[in-house]
Scaffold this motif. Structure first.
Motif, short mmCIF file in Angstrom:
data_model
loop_
_atom_site.label_atom_id
_atom_site.label_comp_id
_atom_site.label_asym_id
_atom_site.label_seq_id
_atom_site.Cartn_x
_atom_site.Cartn_y
_atom_site.Cartn_z
N TYR A 176 21.99 103.01 -66.68
CA TYR A 176 20.72 103.35 -66.02
C TYR A 176 19.97 104.40 -66.83
O TYR A 176 20.49 105.47 -67.11
N TYR A 177 18.68 104.07 -67.14
CA TYR A 177 17.81 105.00 -67.85
C TYR A 177 16.46 105.18 -67.18
O TYR A 177 15.88 106.25 -67.25
N ILE A 178 15.92 104.10 -66.60
CA ILE A 178 14.54 104.15 -66.10
C ILE A 178 14.39 103.32 -64.83
O ILE A 178 15.25 102.49 -64.50
N SER A 179 13.28 103.56 -64.14
CA SER A 179 12.79 102.68 -63.07
C SER A 179 11.39 102.21 -63.45
O SER A 179 10.71 102.86 -64.26
N THR A 180 10.97 101.10 -62.87
CA THR A 180 9.63 100.58 -63.15
C THR A 180 8.99 100.10 -61.86
O THR A 180 9.67 99.69 -60.92
N THR A 181 7.66 100.15 -61.82
CA THR A 181 6.91 99.58 -60.70
C THR A 181 6.54 98.14 -61.03
O THR A 181 6.22 97.81 -62.18
N ILE A 182 6.58 97.30 -60.00
CA ILE A 182 6.42 95.85 -60.20
C ILE A 182 5.27 95.33 -59.35
O ILE A 182 5.15 95.66 -58.16
N LYS A 183 4.45 94.49 -59.96
CA LYS A 183 3.40 93.79 -59.23
C LYS A 183 3.48 92.31 -59.53
O LYS A 183 4.09 91.89 -60.54
N THR A 184 2.87 91.53 -58.67
CA THR A 184 2.93 90.08 -58.90
C THR A 184 2.09 89.69 -60.11
O THR A 184 1.10 90.35 -60.43
N LEU A 185 2.49 88.66 -60.79
CA LEU A 185 1.76 88.15 -61.95
C LEU A 185 0.88 87.00 -61.49
O LEU A 185 1.39 85.97 -61.02
N LYS A 186 -0.41 87.18 -61.61
CA LYS A 186 -1.34 86.13 -61.19
C LYS A 186 -1.27 84.94 -62.15
O LYS A 186 -0.96 85.09 -63.32
N LYS A 187 -1.56 83.76 -61.63
CA LYS A 187 -1.46 82.55 -62.44
C LYS A 187 -2.38 82.59 -63.65
O LYS A 187 -2.11 81.96 -64.67
N SER A 188 -3.47 83.35 -63.55
CA SER A 188 -4.42 83.43 -64.67
C SER A 188 -3.99 84.42 -65.75
O SER A 188 -4.63 84.51 -66.79
N GLU A 189 -2.90 85.15 -65.49
CA GLU A 189 -2.46 86.19 -66.42
C GLU A 189 -1.26 85.72 -67.25
O GLU A 189 -0.43 84.94 -66.77
N ASP A 190 -1.16 86.24 -68.48
CA ASP A 190 -0.07 85.85 -69.37
C ASP A 190 1.20 86.65 -69.13
O ASP A 190 2.31 86.15 -69.32
N GLY A 191 1.08 87.93 -68.75
CA GLY A 191 2.26 88.77 -68.60
C GLY A 191 2.70 89.34 -69.93
O GLY A 191 2.31 88.88 -71.00
N PRO A 192 3.54 90.37 -69.90
CA PRO A 192 3.97 91.04 -71.12
C PRO A 192 4.75 90.13 -72.07
O PRO A 192 4.61 90.22 -73.28
N SER A 193 5.63 89.28 -71.55
CA SER A 193 6.44 88.40 -72.38
C SER A 193 6.89 87.22 -71.54
O SER A 193 6.67 87.17 -70.33
N ILE A 194 7.58 86.29 -72.18
CA ILE A 194 8.05 85.11 -71.46
C ILE A 194 9.08 85.47 -70.40
O ILE A 194 9.23 84.78 -69.39
N PHE A 195 9.79 86.59 -70.58
CA PHE A 195 10.77 87.04 -69.59
C PHE A 195 10.10 87.27 -68.24
O PHE A 195 10.54 86.76 -67.20
N GLU A 196 9.01 88.04 -68.24
CA GLU A 196 8.31 88.31 -66.99
C GLU A 196 7.55 87.09 -66.49
O GLU A 196 7.42 86.90 -65.27
N ARG A 197 7.05 86.25 -67.40
CA ARG A 197 6.32 85.05 -66.96
C ARG A 197 7.24 84.12 -66.18
O ARG A 197 6.83 83.50 -65.19
N HIS A 198 8.48 83.97 -66.64
CA HIS A 198 9.43 83.13 -65.90
C HIS A 198 9.61 83.64 -64.46
O HIS A 198 9.72 82.85 -63.53
N ALA A 199 9.67 84.97 -64.32
CA ALA A 199 9.93 85.56 -63.00
C ALA A 199 8.65 85.76 -62.19
O ALA A 199 8.73 86.00 -60.99
N GLY A 200 7.50 85.72 -62.84
CA GLY A 200 6.24 85.87 -62.12
C GLY A 200 5.95 87.30 -61.71
O GLY A 200 5.45 87.56 -60.61
N TYR A 201 6.21 88.26 -62.61
CA TYR A 201 5.87 89.64 -62.29
C TYR A 201 5.32 90.36 -63.52
O TYR A 201 5.47 89.92 -64.65
N ASP A 202 4.66 91.48 -63.25
CA ASP A 202 4.14 92.35 -64.29
C ASP A 202 4.45 93.79 -63.87
O ASP A 202 4.95 94.03 -62.77
N TYR A 203 4.10 94.74 -64.73
CA TYR A 203 4.41 96.13 -64.46
C TYR A 203 3.18 96.86 -63.94
O TYR A 203 2.07 96.68 -64.45
N GLY A 204 3.40 97.70 -62.91
CA GLY A 204 2.31 98.47 -62.33
C GLY A 204 2.21 99.86 -62.92
O GLY A 204 2.71 100.14 -64.01
#
Length: 450
Positions: A304-332
Motif C-alpha cells: 500500500y502506497y496511495i489512494s485514488t478518487t474514482i469517477k465513471t468513464l463516459k462513453k465519449s471519453e478515452d480514459g487514461p489507458s486501456i486498463f481503465e477503459r476496460h473497467a469503465g472508470y477514470d480518476y477524479g
C-alpha cells in the motif's frame, strides 16, 4: 492507536534484482531486467546496467544494519535466474541457492526471521523468450524453483510469498500498452488481442502456479517446517469522486480491477462478477483448478502506497489507458498530500485503514501482512538527505492501525536505496542511504531509520 501484539512482525524489505544486481560470476543467468537495462533509453537516469547495491557480497553487513533497526523480520525476494540459471530445474546453480541459504542463516543467527518472496518481477530471459507466463510450461518451472527453495531454505523461513503483484506482471511485463509502465524486453509484441489474451492468460496462469505451489508446500513441507504461504497484492484504495450512483459503481469496478481480480479466485471461487460481465474473454477455472485455488493462502500480503478518487468513464471519453477503459472508470480530483514532492506517492493513511476494513468485512478478517509501505526521498529536497522528516511522518501515519483488523505485521519499503525499475536510481525509498558512487556502496542510516 491499538497496541501491537507481542507476535506482531516489524520488517523491512528489498527485492532481489533491485539490491543484488544482474548476472555475474556466481552462475546467475540473464533475466528480463538485465535485457531492459541494456536497451538504450529504457531507464530514466541512464545508469550503468551493472550498478546495484551489491547486496550479494554485502549481506553480512546488511544483516547488521537490519539488526540496528531492531526489526523482527526481513522480507527479500528470490532471483529465479540466480537459482536456475536458464529458468529450468536442469540448470540448478549451487552458488546461487547457497547464497540464499547463507543469507537466511545469517538472519536467523542475528534474531531476524526471513520472509521470502518467490517471484518479484525478475523473470529468466529464456523463460520470457519461450512465452513468459503465457506458456503453461512456465508454471511447471516455477513450481520446481519453489520446491528447491522449500527444500534448501524451508527450515529457516516461517513466511513464504508466492507472487508479488500478479496484476502488475500481467499488464506491464509481458507486452507493451500505451500509457502504462513497460517492464519487459523490447521484443515483437503479441499480434492478436494482446490487451485481452495476454493480460488475462498471464494472470490466470500465475494464479494456477500459486495454487500448485501452495498445495506442494501443504502436502510435502508444512507438517515439518510449519511455515505459512501467502500471496501479495497491490492495495491501492479507491474512493468515489462523488456520491452519484455512477461514481460509486465505477469505484466498485476499480476495486475489482486493482484488488479483487487476484484475490477472489482464491477466496471466492472466481473472478469478480463485474469483470466477468465486462470481459467475456476471461479464462475459466475447471473444477480441479477451483479445488486447488480454494483458500490457498495462510495470509494476504498488501503493498500500500496511495489512494485514488474514482469517477465513471463516459462513453465519449478515452480514459487514461486501456486498463481503465476496460473497467469503465477514470480518476477524479486528488485529496491527499504529495508528501514527497511531485511523485506518484500520496500520504493517505485513511485509505490504508479503509482497505483493511474492506478486507476484514469481505474476506472473513483473514490475516493481512502489509508487505510494502513507504515513500521516496523528495526530489526537490535541499540540505541533508539523511533528515527525511517527511518519511518519518508517512511511516508513522501508516502505522496507526485500528478497528480490530487482523494485521499480523508491517513491512517498510525499503531497507536501503536501490534500483527502482524504470526509474533507475532516481527514486530512493531506503531507510538507509546508499552511496552508489563509492565502490564499497556504503549504507548510512536516515532519520526515518533511527
Amino acid at each position: 492507536m491499538t497496541a501491537f501484539p507481542k507476535t506482531f512482525i516489524f520488517a523491512t524489505a528489498t527485492a532481489a534484482y533491485q539490491v543484488e544486481g544482474g548476472y555475474d560470476d556466481d552462475g546467475r543467468g540473464r533475466s528480463t531486467w538485465d535485457e531492459i537495462r541494456e536497451e538504450s533509453g529504457r531507464i530514466a537516469d541512464g545508469s550503468d546496467p551493472r550498478l546495484s547495491c551489491d547486496a550479494r557480497h554485502k549481506y553480512k553487513e546488511d544483516v547488521q544494519i537490519l539488526k540496528q533497526l531492531n526489526v523482527t523480520h526481513y522480507r527479500f525476494s528470490i532471483s529465479w535466474s540466480r537459482v536456475f540459471s536458464d529458468g529450468t530445474a536442469t540448470s540448478l546453480n549451487e552458488p546461487g541457492i547457497g547464497y540464499y541459504r547463507a543469507l537466511c542463516e545469517e538472519l536467523v543467527a542475528n534474531g531476524i526471521l526471513p520472509i521470502v518472496t518467490l517471484f518479484h518481477t525478475d523473470l529468466p530471459l529464456e523463460i520470457f523468450d519461450k512465452g513468459s507466463w503465457l506458456n503453461t510450461e512456465t508454471i511447471h518451472n516455477f513450481v520446481s524453483l519453489c520446491e528447491v527453495c522449500f527444500e534448501r531454505l524451508g527450515d529457516l523461513v516461517p513466511y513464504w510469498i508466492t507472487f508479488n503483484e500478479i496484476g502488475h506482471q500481467a499488464w506491464y511485463a509481458v507486452a507493451k500498452f500505451d500509457n502504462l509502465p513497460w517492464h519487459c524486453p523490447n521484443r515483437p509484441q503479441p499480434q492478436e488481442d494482446a490487451e485481452k489474451n495476454t493480460v488475462s492468460v498471464t494472470a490466470h496462469n500465475m494464479l494456477l502456479a500459486h495454487a500448485q505451489v501452495y498445495r506442494l508446500y501443504e502436502e510435502k513441507f508444512k507438517v515439518f517446517q510449519k511455515g505459512q504461504v501467502g500471496i501479495t497484492n497491490s492495495g491501492r484504495w479507491c474512493v468515489p469522486n462523488s456520491e452519484s450512483p455512477e461514481d460509486k459503481e465505477a469505484c466498485g469496478r476499480a476495486l475489482d480491477w486493482n484488488l479483487n481480480w487476484t484475490i477472489e479466485p482464491i477466496l471466492k471461487d472466481d473472478y469478480p462478477r463485474t469483470m466477468r460481465q465486462r470481459l467475456p474473454w476471461l479464462p475459466t477455472f475447471n473444477e480441479e483448478q477451483r479445488r486447488l485455488l480454494k483458500n490457498s493462502i495462510d495470509f494476504l500480503g498488501i503493498n500500500y502506497y496511495i489512494s485514488t478518487t474514482i469517477k465513471t468513464l463516459k462513453k465519449s471519453e478515452d480514459g487514461p489507458s486501456i486498463f481503465e477503459r476496460h473497467a469503465g472508470y477514470d480518476y477524479g480530483k486528488e485529496r491527499w498530500d504529495k508528501i514527497c514532492g511531485e511523485t506518484w506517492i500520496r500520504n493517505a493513511p485513511d485509505g490504508l485503514q479503509q482497505l483493511l476494513n474492506y478486507l476484514k468485512d469481505n474476506f472473513d478478517n483473514l490475516p493481512v501482512l502489509i508487505t510494502e509501505n513507504g515513500c521516496m526521498d523528495r526530489l526537490d529536497a535541499e540540505g541533508d538527505p539523511l533528515k527525511d522528516d517527511y518519511r518519518v511522518v508517512y511511516l508513522s501515519d501508516h502505522l496507526t492501525l485500528r478497528n480490530g483488523c487482523n494485521v499480523i505485521g508491517f513491512t517498510a519499503w525499503s531497507l536501503m536505496d536501490n534500483f527502482e525499475w524504470d526509474d533507475g536510481f532516481s527514486y530512493r525509498f531506503g531507510l538507509f542511504r546508499v552511496d552508489f558512487v563509492s565502490p564499497s556502496k556504503p549504507r548510512v542510516i536516515k532519520k526515518s531509520g533511527k
